[in-house]
Design a protein around this motif. Structure first.
Motif, PDB file in Angstrom:
ATOM      1  N   MET A   1       0.715  -1.158  -0.037  1.00 22.27           N
ATOM      2  CA  MET A   1      -0.097   0.100   0.031  1.00 22.27           C
ATOM      3  C   MET A   1       0.840   1.080   0.063  1.00 22.27           C
ATOM      4  O   MET A   1       1.819   1.142   0.775  1.00 22.27           O
ATOM      5  CB  MET A   1      -0.741  -0.005   1.301  1.00 22.27           C
ATOM      6  N   ALA A   2       0.399   2.328  -0.749  1.00 22.05           N
ATOM      7  CA  ALA A   2       0.985   3.519  -0.625  1.00 22.05           C
ATOM      8  C   ALA A   2       0.831   4.328   0.458  1.00 22.05           C
ATOM      9  O   ALA A   2      -0.296   4.389   0.919  1.00 22.05           O
ATOM     10  CB  ALA A   2       0.761   4.124  -1.982  1.00 22.05           C
ATOM     11  N   SER A   3       1.719   4.955   1.030  1.00 24.21           N
ATOM     12  CA  SER A   3       1.419   5.878   2.298  1.00 24.21           C
ATOM     13  C   SER A   3       1.062   7.102   1.890  1.00 24.21           C
ATOM     14  O   SER A   3       1.765   7.566   0.669  1.00 24.21           O
ATOM     15  CB  SER A   3       2.571   5.855   3.045  1.00 24.21           C
ATOM     16  N   ILE A   4       0.125   8.001   2.499  1.00 21.89           N
ATOM     17  CA  ILE A   4      -0.123   9.238   1.923  1.00 21.89           C
ATOM     18  C   ILE A   4       0.645  10.203   2.804  1.00 21.89           C
ATOM     19  O   ILE A   4       0.528  10.536   4.068  1.00 21.89           O
ATOM     20  CB  ILE A   4      -1.624   9.226   2.192  1.00 21.89           C
ATOM     21  N   ALA A   5       1.391  11.000   2.176  1.00 21.90           N
ATOM     22  CA  ALA A   5       2.298  11.893   2.793  1.00 21.90           C
ATOM     23  C   ALA A   5       1.358  13.264   2.939  1.00 21.90           C
ATOM     24  O   ALA A   5       0.624  13.654   2.178  1.00 21.90           O
ATOM     25  CB  ALA A   5       3.544  12.203   2.142  1.00 21.90           C
ATOM     26  N   PRO A   6       1.674  13.960   4.163  1.00 26.24           N
ATOM     27  CA  PRO A   6       1.194  15.579   4.432  1.00 26.24           C
ATOM     28  C   PRO A   6       1.628  16.357   3.050  1.00 26.24           C
ATOM     29  O   PRO A   6       2.656  16.143   2.594  1.00 26.24           O
ATOM     30  CB  PRO A   6       1.605  15.860   5.755  1.00 26.24           C
ATOM     31  N   PRO A   7       0.939  17.216   2.705  1.00 25.93           N
ATOM     32  CA  PRO A   7       1.245  18.297   1.981  1.00 25.93           C
ATOM     33  C   PRO A   7       2.230  19.084   2.330  1.00 25.93           C
ATOM     34  O   PRO A   7       2.683  19.265   3.482  1.00 25.93           O
ATOM     35  CB  PRO A   7       0.097  19.093   1.691  1.00 25.93           C
ATOM     36  N   LYS A   8       3.082  19.578   1.171  1.00 30.49           N
ATOM     37  CA  LYS A   8       4.306  20.212   1.575  1.00 30.49           C
ATOM     38  C   LYS A   8       3.846  21.785   1.665  1.00 30.49           C
ATOM     39  O   LYS A   8       2.890  22.223   1.151  1.00 30.49           O
ATOM     40  CB  LYS A   8       5.195  20.317   0.433  1.00 30.49           C
TER      41      LYS A   8
END
Length: 100
Positions: free
Chosen positions: A1-8
């Motif tokens: 699964m792909a992790s969701i990174a917080p927006p920059k």
């Protein structure tokens, strides 16, 4: 699964440089003079030069008259002539009733 990174975080725009005070343009100076003349003219028009208050003996009412001393023109009158005529008629009727 792909992790969701917080927006920059977006870097804010640099603050604009403070405006340098400059001399007003000739057009701005002319506009300011014209506005001042217009305001002075309006102020003079709104304040009549002469206020006369008198008692109308037939109507038994005070009459206020505002006139312009430069042109001798009547600007306002209170009460109006029709109101005074009504008051005169009422007073004449009352005098006739008292005379009986």
């Amino acid at each position: 699964m792909a992790s969701i990174a917080p927006p920059k975080a977006i870097d804010p725009l640099p603050a604009p440089a403070p405006a340098q005070p400059s001399e007003p343009s000739p057009a701005a100076e002319a506009a300011a003079r014209r506005i001042a003349q217009y305001e002075a003219m309006q102020h003079a028009e709104l304040q009549p030069d002469k206020v006369l208050v008198r008692l109308d003996p037939d109507a038994q009412r005070f009459v206020a008259t505002l006139t312009d001393s430069a042109t001798s023109e009547m600007l306002r009158r209170y009460p109006s002539e029709s109101q005074l005529a009504y008051s005169r008629a009422v007073m004449a009727y009352l005098r006739a009733q008292l005379a009986k």
